[in-house]
Design a protein around this motif. Structure first.
Motif, PDB file in Angstrom:
ATOM      1  N   ARG A 266      58.588  15.647  24.596  1.00  0.00           N
ATOM      2  CA  ARG A 266      57.838  16.456  25.069  1.00  0.00           C
ATOM      3  C   ARG A 266      58.122  17.776  25.154  1.00  0.00           C
ATOM      4  O   ARG A 266      57.748  19.322  25.482  1.00  0.00           O
ATOM      5  CB  ARG A 266      57.262  15.767  26.358  1.00  0.00           C
ATOM      6  CG  ARG A 266      55.722  14.352  25.467  1.00  0.00           C
ATOM      7  CD  ARG A 266      54.995  14.561  26.938  1.00  0.00           C
ATOM      8  NE  ARG A 266      54.019  15.295  27.398  1.00  0.00           N
ATOM      9  CZ  ARG A 266      53.401  15.527  28.846  1.00  0.00           C
ATOM     10  NH1 ARG A 266      53.368  14.822  29.652  1.00  0.00           N
ATOM     11  NH2 ARG A 266      53.064  15.950  28.998  1.00  0.00           N
ATOM     12  N   TRP A 267      59.246  17.527  26.200  1.00  0.00           N
ATOM     13  CA  TRP A 267      59.721  19.605  26.604  1.00  0.00           C
ATOM     14  C   TRP A 267      60.620  20.002  24.908  1.00  0.00           C
ATOM     15  O   TRP A 267      59.814  21.039  25.382  1.00  0.00           O
ATOM     16  CB  TRP A 267      61.341  19.719  27.234  1.00  0.00           C
ATOM     17  CG  TRP A 267      60.706  18.804  28.655  1.00  0.00           C
ATOM     18  CD1 TRP A 267      60.449  17.935  29.596  1.00  0.00           C
ATOM     19  CD2 TRP A 267      60.221  19.523  29.841  1.00  0.00           C
ATOM     20  NE1 TRP A 267      60.416  18.290  31.128  1.00  0.00           N
ATOM     21  CE2 TRP A 267      60.360  19.594  31.173  1.00  0.00           C
ATOM     22  CE3 TRP A 267      60.867  21.693  29.353  1.00  0.00           C
ATOM     23  CZ2 TRP A 267      59.551  20.288  32.374  1.00  0.00           C
ATOM     24  CZ3 TRP A 267      60.024  22.435  30.537  1.00  0.00           C
ATOM     25  CH2 TRP A 267      60.246  21.492  31.543  1.00  0.00           C
ATOM     26  N   ALA A 268      60.944  19.696  24.233  1.00  0.00           N
ATOM     27  CA  ALA A 268      61.617  20.128  23.025  1.00  0.00           C
ATOM     28  C   ALA A 268      60.155  20.881  22.245  1.00  0.00           C
ATOM     29  O   ALA A 268      60.229  21.169  22.069  1.00  0.00           O
ATOM     30  CB  ALA A 268      62.607  18.766  22.303  1.00  0.00           C
ATOM     31  N   GLU A 269      59.498  20.466  22.837  1.00  0.00           N
ATOM     32  CA  GLU A 269      57.804  20.411  22.059  1.00  0.00           C
ATOM     33  C   GLU A 269      57.688  22.056  22.190  1.00  0.00           C
ATOM     34  O   GLU A 269      57.175  23.002  21.809  1.00  0.00           O
ATOM     35  CB  GLU A 269      56.700  19.923  22.257  1.00  0.00           C
ATOM     36  CG  GLU A 269      56.889  18.949  20.756  1.00  0.00           C
ATOM     37  CD  GLU A 269      55.732  17.709  21.354  1.00  0.00           C
ATOM     38  OE1 GLU A 269      54.820  18.389  21.856  1.00  0.00           O
ATOM     39  OE2 GLU A 269      55.434  16.440  21.015  1.00  0.00           O
ATOM     40  N   LEU A 270      57.621  22.451  23.325  1.00  0.00           N
ATOM     41  CA  LEU A 270      57.409  23.761  24.351  1.00  0.00           C
ATOM     42  C   LEU A 270      58.643  24.646  24.374  1.00  0.00           C
ATOM     43  O   LEU A 270      58.186  25.722  24.507  1.00  0.00           O
ATOM     44  CB  LEU A 270      57.833  22.908  26.012  1.00  0.00           C
ATOM     45  CG  LEU A 270      56.676  22.115  26.042  1.00  0.00           C
ATOM     46  CD1 LEU A 270      55.865  21.889  27.946  1.00  0.00           C
ATOM     47  CD2 LEU A 270      54.962  22.892  25.698  1.00  0.00           C
TER      48      LEU A 270
END
Length: 168
Positions: A134-138
């Motif tokens: 999820r963080w990597a998407e941001l």
């Protein structure tokens, strides 16, 4: 993503993502906290939005002093939980707030929506992978940044607490 996988990912691309100089990162942290104090928290905290993380203020109990310690962190929501990363500005070593939470996992969080008591824990296994993704998407450079650290970056879950307790 594990530290080893992140390192391989960065090496495979053949370049390292640039980070601002450490003095700039530290000055920004101090400026952000000063903005919160000067505006009585009216500016400096924001909710996460689609494709963007939010900002919260975490108050921990100092592991040695027992005194309240405040820090501003980025976060995402995962159901009722708030999720952040113990990255220390992508520098080596664990951030002091994470060391404090390991010693005293109960803390206080202030978001744009108000204040809540939380209990902190490290995300493990599949949960960590899911939250890391999820963080990597941001942040498309997340794996490159993480590869700079000699140890893995903890994904920290702040779970709401209902029972009354002393506020740090």
């Amino acid at each position: 993503m594990t530290g080893e996988r992140a390192t391989r990912s960065a090496v495979a691309r053949g370049r390292r993502t640039r980070l601002p100089p450490r003095w700039f990162v530290v000055a920004f942290w101090h400026g952000h906290r000063a903005l919160l104090r000067a505006t009585r928290r009216r500016f400096g905290l924001w909710r996460p939005k689609p494709g963007r993380w939010g900002a919260l203020q975490l108050t921990t109990t100092g592991r040695r002093s027992g005194m309240p310690r405040r820090v501003v962190l980025g976060y995402v929501e995962d159901g009722p939980n708030l999720v952040t990363m113990a990255m220390n500005g992508w520098s080596p070593g664990e951030p002091a707030w994470w060391l404090n939470l390991q010693a005293h996992p109960d803390a206080l969080v202030q978001t744009r929506d108000g204040t809540r008591r939380v209990h902190a824990r490290r995300a493990e296994a599949e949960e960590r992978e899911r939250l890391w993704s999820r963080w990597a998407e941001l942040d498309r450079n997340l794996d490159d940044y993480a590869a700079r650290r000699p140890t893995g970056t903890a994904v920290v879950v702040l779970e709401p607490r209902d029972e009354p307790d002393r506020v740090p």
